[in-house]
Motif scaffolding. Structure first.
Motif, PDB file in Angstrom:
ATOM      1  N   HIS A 393     -16.165   6.744 -35.663  1.00 19.91           N
ATOM      2  CA  HIS A 393     -16.022   5.785 -34.565  1.00 19.91           C
ATOM      3  C   HIS A 393     -16.419   4.375 -34.972  1.00 19.91           C
ATOM      4  CE1 HIS A 393     -15.233   9.166 -32.009  1.00 19.91           C
ATOM      5  NE2 HIS A 393     -16.426   9.682 -32.166  1.00 19.91           N
ATOM      6  N   LEU A 394     -17.367   4.247 -35.904  1.00 23.43           N
ATOM      7  CA  LEU A 394     -17.867   2.927 -36.286  1.00 23.43           C
ATOM      8  C   LEU A 394     -17.034   2.249 -37.358  1.00 23.43           C
ATOM      9  CD1 LEU A 394     -21.743   3.467 -36.393  1.00 23.43           C
ATOM     10  CD2 LEU A 394     -20.351   2.514 -34.561  1.00 23.43           C
ATOM     11  N   THR A 395     -16.205   2.975 -38.060  1.00 29.89           N
ATOM     12  CA  THR A 395     -15.474   2.390 -39.172  1.00 29.89           C
ATOM     13  C   THR A 395     -13.965   2.474 -39.037  1.00 29.89           C
ATOM     14  OG1 THR A 395     -15.712   4.495 -40.365  1.00 29.89           O
ATOM     15  CG2 THR A 395     -17.342   2.793 -40.819  1.00 29.89           C
ATOM     16  N   ALA A 396     -13.455   3.299 -38.131  1.00 30.78           N
ATOM     17  CA  ALA A 396     -12.009   3.467 -37.997  1.00 30.78           C
ATOM     18  C   ALA A 396     -11.490   3.047 -36.623  1.00 30.78           C
ATOM     19  CB  ALA A 396     -11.614   4.919 -38.265  1.00 30.78           C
ATOM     20  N   ILE A 397     -12.377   2.891 -35.640  1.00 24.17           N
ATOM     21  CA  ILE A 397     -11.974   2.516 -34.283  1.00 24.17           C
ATOM     22  C   ILE A 397     -12.559   1.135 -33.980  1.00 24.17           C
ATOM     23  CG2 ILE A 397     -11.796   3.293 -31.896  1.00 24.17           C
ATOM     24  CD1 ILE A 397     -10.775   5.296 -34.006  1.00 24.17           C
ATOM     25  N   PRO A 398     -11.792   0.055 -34.164  1.00 27.09           N
ATOM     26  CA  PRO A 398     -12.341  -1.297 -34.071  1.00 27.09           C
ATOM     27  C   PRO A 398     -13.039  -1.620 -32.753  1.00 27.09           C
ATOM     28  CG  PRO A 398     -10.170  -1.344 -35.062  1.00 27.09           C
ATOM     29  CD  PRO A 398     -10.372   0.055 -34.562  1.00 27.09           C
ATOM     30  N   GLY A 399     -12.467  -1.160 -31.625  1.00 26.87           N
ATOM     31  CA  GLY A 399     -13.069  -1.478 -30.330  1.00 26.87           C
ATOM     32  C   GLY A 399     -14.457  -0.904 -30.175  1.00 26.87           C
ATOM     33  N   THR A 400     -14.639   0.340 -30.600  1.00 22.28           N
ATOM     34  CA  THR A 400     -15.951   0.980 -30.533  1.00 22.28           C
ATOM     35  C   THR A 400     -16.918   0.339 -31.522  1.00 22.28           C
ATOM     36  OG1 THR A 400     -14.929   3.066 -29.872  1.00 22.28           O
ATOM     37  CG2 THR A 400     -17.175   3.176 -30.739  1.00 22.28           C
ATOM     38  N   SER A 401     -16.442   0.056 -32.714  1.00 25.24           N
ATOM     39  CA  SER A 401     -17.270  -0.581 -33.728  1.00 25.24           C
ATOM     40  C   SER A 401     -17.775  -1.936 -33.251  1.00 25.24           C
ATOM     41  CB  SER A 401     -16.468  -0.746 -35.020  1.00 25.24           C
ATOM     42  OG  SER A 401     -17.220  -1.408 -36.005  1.00 25.24           O
ATOM     43  N   ALA A 402     -16.910  -2.716 -32.611  1.00 30.38           N
ATOM     44  CA  ALA A 402     -17.297  -4.044 -32.134  1.00 30.38           C
ATOM     45  C   ALA A 402     -18.439  -3.965 -31.135  1.00 30.38           C
ATOM     46  CB  ALA A 402     -16.088  -4.753 -31.511  1.00 30.38           C
ATOM     47  N   VAL A 403     -18.352  -3.033 -30.189  1.00 28.79           N
ATOM     48  CA  VAL A 403     -19.395  -2.896 -29.166  1.00 28.79           C
ATOM     49  C   VAL A 403     -20.699  -2.418 -29.792  1.00 28.79           C
ATOM     50  CG1 VAL A 403     -20.047  -1.714 -27.038  1.00 28.79           C
ATOM     51  CG2 VAL A 403     -17.691  -2.472 -27.359  1.00 28.79           C
ATOM     52  N   ALA A 404     -20.620  -1.402 -30.647  1.00 29.44           N
ATOM     53  CA  ALA A 404     -21.825  -0.839 -31.249  1.00 29.44           C
ATOM     54  C   ALA A 404     -22.547  -1.864 -32.117  1.00 29.44           C
ATOM     55  CB  ALA A 404     -21.470   0.391 -32.079  1.00 29.44           C
ATOM     56  N   LEU A 405     -21.817  -2.541 -32.995  1.00 25.16           N
ATOM     57  CA  LEU A 405     -22.460  -3.479 -33.915  1.00 25.16           C
ATOM     58  C   LEU A 405     -22.924  -4.747 -33.199  1.00 25.16           C
ATOM     59  CD1 LEU A 405     -20.307  -3.071 -37.131  1.00 25.16           C
ATOM     60  CD2 LEU A 405     -22.537  -2.104 -36.604  1.00 25.16           C
ATOM     61  N   ALA A 406     -22.234  -5.137 -32.145  1.00 20.66           N
ATOM     62  CA  ALA A 406     -22.706  -6.286 -31.359  1.00 20.66           C
ATOM     63  C   ALA A 406     -24.058  -5.974 -30.725  1.00 20.66           C
ATOM     64  CB  ALA A 406     -21.687  -6.641 -30.280  1.00 20.66           C
ATOM     65  N   PHE A 407     -24.179  -4.781 -30.173  1.00 23.19           N
ATOM     66  CA  PHE A 407     -25.464  -4.394 -29.602  1.00 23.19           C
ATOM     67  C   PHE A 407     -26.537  -4.323 -30.679  1.00 23.19           C
ATOM     68  CE2 PHE A 407     -28.459  -0.883 -29.086  1.00 23.19           C
ATOM     69  CZ  PHE A 407     -29.249  -1.439 -28.100  1.00 23.19           C
ATOM     70  N   LEU A 408     -26.218  -3.738 -31.828  1.00 16.20           N
ATOM     71  CA  LEU A 408     -27.198  -3.625 -32.902  1.00 16.20           C
ATOM     72  C   LEU A 408     -27.587  -4.994 -33.436  1.00 16.20           C
ATOM     73  CD1 LEU A 408     -25.885  -0.502 -34.853  1.00 16.20           C
ATOM     74  CD2 LEU A 408     -27.692  -0.629 -33.136  1.00 16.20           C
ATOM     75  N   GLY A 409     -26.653  -5.950 -33.387  1.00 13.72           N
ATOM     76  CA  GLY A 409     -26.983  -7.312 -33.780  1.00 13.72           C
ATOM     77  C   GLY A 409     -28.044  -7.910 -32.881  1.00 13.72           C
ATOM     78  N   MET A 410     -27.942  -7.665 -31.574  1.00 16.18           N
ATOM     79  CA  MET A 410     -28.983  -8.130 -30.651  1.00 16.18           C
ATOM     80  C   MET A 410     -30.292  -7.380 -30.893  1.00 16.18           C
ATOM     81  SD  MET A 410     -27.326  -8.888 -26.919  1.00 16.18           S
ATOM     82  CE  MET A 410     -26.867  -7.191 -26.593  1.00 16.18           C
ATOM     83  N   ALA A 411     -30.187  -6.081 -31.103  1.00 20.49           N
ATOM     84  CA  ALA A 411     -31.389  -5.266 -31.283  1.00 20.49           C
ATOM     85  C   ALA A 411     -32.155  -5.654 -32.531  1.00 20.49           C
ATOM     86  CB  ALA A 411     -31.003  -3.784 -31.348  1.00 20.49           C
ATOM     87  N   ALA A 412     -31.458  -6.139 -33.543  1.00 17.50           N
ATOM     88  CA  ALA A 412     -32.106  -6.495 -34.800  1.00 17.50           C
ATOM     89  C   ALA A 412     -32.922  -7.777 -34.695  1.00 17.50           C
ATOM     90  CB  ALA A 412     -31.061  -6.657 -35.905  1.00 17.50           C
ATOM     91  N   GLY A 413     -32.701  -8.554 -33.637  1.00 16.19           N
ATOM     92  CA  GLY A 413     -33.389  -9.832 -33.489  1.00 16.19           C
ATOM     93  C   GLY A 413     -34.709  -9.711 -32.766  1.00 16.19           C
ATOM     94  N   ARG A 414     -35.263 -10.860 -32.490  1.00 15.92           N
ATOM     95  CA  ARG A 414     -36.525 -10.941 -31.752  1.00 15.92           C
ATOM     96  C   ARG A 414     -36.346 -11.952 -30.642  1.00 15.92           C
ATOM     97  NH1 ARG A 414     -40.551  -8.717 -35.134  1.00 15.92           N
ATOM     98  NH2 ARG A 414     -39.741  -8.336 -37.226  1.00 15.92           N
ATOM     99  N   THR A 415     -36.891 -11.650 -29.479  1.00 14.34           N
ATOM    100  CA  THR A 415     -36.767 -12.575 -28.363  1.00 14.34           C
ATOM    101  C   THR A 415     -37.606 -13.820 -28.620  1.00 14.34           C
ATOM    102  OG1 THR A 415     -38.497 -11.330 -27.242  1.00 14.34           O
ATOM    103  CG2 THR A 415     -36.240 -10.852 -26.619  1.00 14.34           C
ATOM    104  N   SER A 416     -37.279 -14.886 -27.913  1.00  9.86           N
ATOM    105  CA  SER A 416     -37.971 -16.155 -28.116  1.00  9.86           C
ATOM    106  C   SER A 416     -39.430 -16.054 -27.704  1.00  9.86           C
ATOM    107  CB  SER A 416     -37.289 -17.256 -27.297  1.00  9.86           C
ATOM    108  OG  SER A 416     -37.422 -16.987 -25.912  1.00  9.86           O
ATOM    109  N   ALA A 417     -40.241 -17.002 -28.153  1.00  8.90           N
ATOM    110  CA  ALA A 417     -41.673 -16.991 -27.838  1.00  8.90           C
ATOM    111  C   ALA A 417     -41.913 -17.065 -26.336  1.00  8.90           C
ATOM    112  CB  ALA A 417     -42.352 -18.166 -28.550  1.00  8.90           C
TER     113      ALA A 417
END
Length: 434
Positions: A393-417
């Motif tokens: 789903h993450l490598t062959a289905i672009p729509g699902t990959s986009a949603v999953a990795l976008a969320f993980l991109g937010m999760a990898a960050g840190r909220t502002s002070a």
């Protein structure tokens, strides 16, 4: 008004426009039939690249960017760079450029959210957009159970009241998308205070699971697992010793259950109850077909161990490894195979060991963030890794990959002070790992 103030306001405006196009990208991805057909894929590329361009413009105007997770950001950018490099040795250049464009849109949107969605307000805008899009997919799936389909969409043979695909073409692809929706919905219920959104999330989960059982998909167990794993994370947050103990018990139960499943008695139990889970497919036939498809990826990777055959090349290169039907022992050797049904093999066969390592680093560094998004990621990432063993789903289905990795991109960050200080007034559960 000083020039600095004008510049900051202009940058903020561009940032919000970029966030708006990011929401459109994440809605288009699944709703455009998973962006697997040419028109859906083209739209995803355009929207994702526009989001990326707006983000770069905003950062350029502001003149600075705060890097919260250099490991994730470096992994994402190196992964995308390697994908474009792989186009130089890919035999079929057009397919290579097309899939490189898809990954540019997917990774670009994820990076945009990583650097822009750093306040709680912005994160909730993106999450709300994801949930609203998820609700729209469920409405489309429900309409299918009533015999109504979207004009102009292509549907999997047999789609109807007993086999739903939502906006996707394949029911299994729709079920794969529901993994993300289930994980986010359950996590938000557990890690946020009860409010007006709580009954809506409960209703979303109920509809999601009812429709998931109508997909007859191999991803059905993963959707159920994505609903359960956030509870394990919640226990860890409340009491780590209890969480560790429960995790050990769950792993032991999982190993024991898998072992029993492979025995004749376990297979008999599964066959007697699989209809209750919405699964009608024969398990032995499923395993044979998966092994046949995996072989293509394994042999392609063996021939291009370091660099891979080139992004987007699996479909065109797979026929080279086809065996005679009599020797293969499965009908898969006389069918067209478009992807490996394994995320690791899909990446390894196309962009080699280097690409696989970079994608693994991106996934692992996701869990180095802090705050609510990271808590949700801890509940979702293990399930995505698990389902990636027998689906892609993450490598062959672009729509699902986009949603999953976008969320993980937010999760990898840190909220502002400022948002970190505000957490003092919020649910103590969300403070525990922040």
């Amino acid at each position: 008004m000083t020039s600095t103030t004008v510049r900051d306001r202009t940058a903020t405006g561009f940032e919000w426009v970029a966030l708006g196009t990011a929401c459109l990208t994440l809605a288009w991805g699944p709703l455009a039939q998973g962006s697997t057909f040419s028109w859906g894929m083209s739209g995803l590329i355009l929207l994702g690249c526009l989001t990326t361009a707006l983000t770069v413009t905003a950062l350029g105007i502001r003149g600075r960017v705060t890097i919260h997770n250099p490991w994730w950001l470096a992994s994402a950018l190196l992964f995308l760079t390697w994908i474009w490099l792989s186009t130089t040795w890919a035999p079929y250049q057009w397919e290579a450029y097309r899939w490189a464009g898809v990954w540019t849109a997917v990774i670009g949107t994820a990076v945009s959210l990583h650097v822009l969605a750093i306040t709680r307000a912005r994160q909730w805008v993106i999450l709300s957009s994801m949930l609203i899009t998820g609700a729209a997919t469920l409405i489309l799936a429900f309409l299918q159970t009533r015999g109504t389909v979207v004009p102009g969409f292509e549907y999997y043979p047999g789609t109807g009241p007993e086999l739903v695909t939502g906006p996707y073409f394949n029911p299994s692809h729709f079920s794969g998308y529901l993994i993300i929706l289930a994980g986010l919905s359950t996590g938000l219920l557990l890690f946020t205070r009860p409010h007006l959104h709580s009954p809506l999330l409960i209703a979303l989960l109920a509809a999601l699971h009812w429709l998931n059982l109508k997909t007859d998909s191999s991803s059905i167990p993963a959707v159920l697992l994505a609903t359960a794993t956030p509870f394990l994370v919640w226990v860890w947050v409340k009491h780590r010793v209890t969480g560790a103990t429960l995790t050990a018990l769950v792993l032991a139960a999982g190993i024991g259950g898998a072992t029993y499943f492979t025995t004749p008695a376990g297979q008999a139990t599964f066959k007697a109850n699989q209809q209750k889970l919405g699964i009608s497919r024969d398990w032995e036939a499923f395993v044979r077909e998966r092994q046949a498809v995996w072989r293509y990826g394994q042999e392609l990777w063996a021939d291009h161990r370091v660099e891979g055959a080139g992004i987007g090349q699996f479909y065109s290169e797979a026929p080279t490894y086809r065996r005679e039907e009599r020797a293969g022992g499965t009908t898969m050797d006389r069918k067209s195979v478009n992807y490996t049904h394994n995320d690791a093999l899909q990446l390894a066969s196309e962009i080699g060991t280097v690409g696989l390592v970079l994608f693994g680093a991106l996934f692992a560094s996701t869990l180095l963030g802090t705050g609510l998004m990271t808590l949700l990621a801890w509940g979702l990432v293990p399930v995505l890794v698990f389902v990636g063993i027998y689906d892609a789903h993450l490598t062959a289905i672009p729509g699902t990959s986009a949603v999953a990795l976008a969320f993980l991109g937010m999760a990898a960050g840190r909220t502002s002070a400022r948002d970190e200080r505000r957490k003092v007034k919020e649910n103590p559960v969300t403070q525990a790992l922040s």
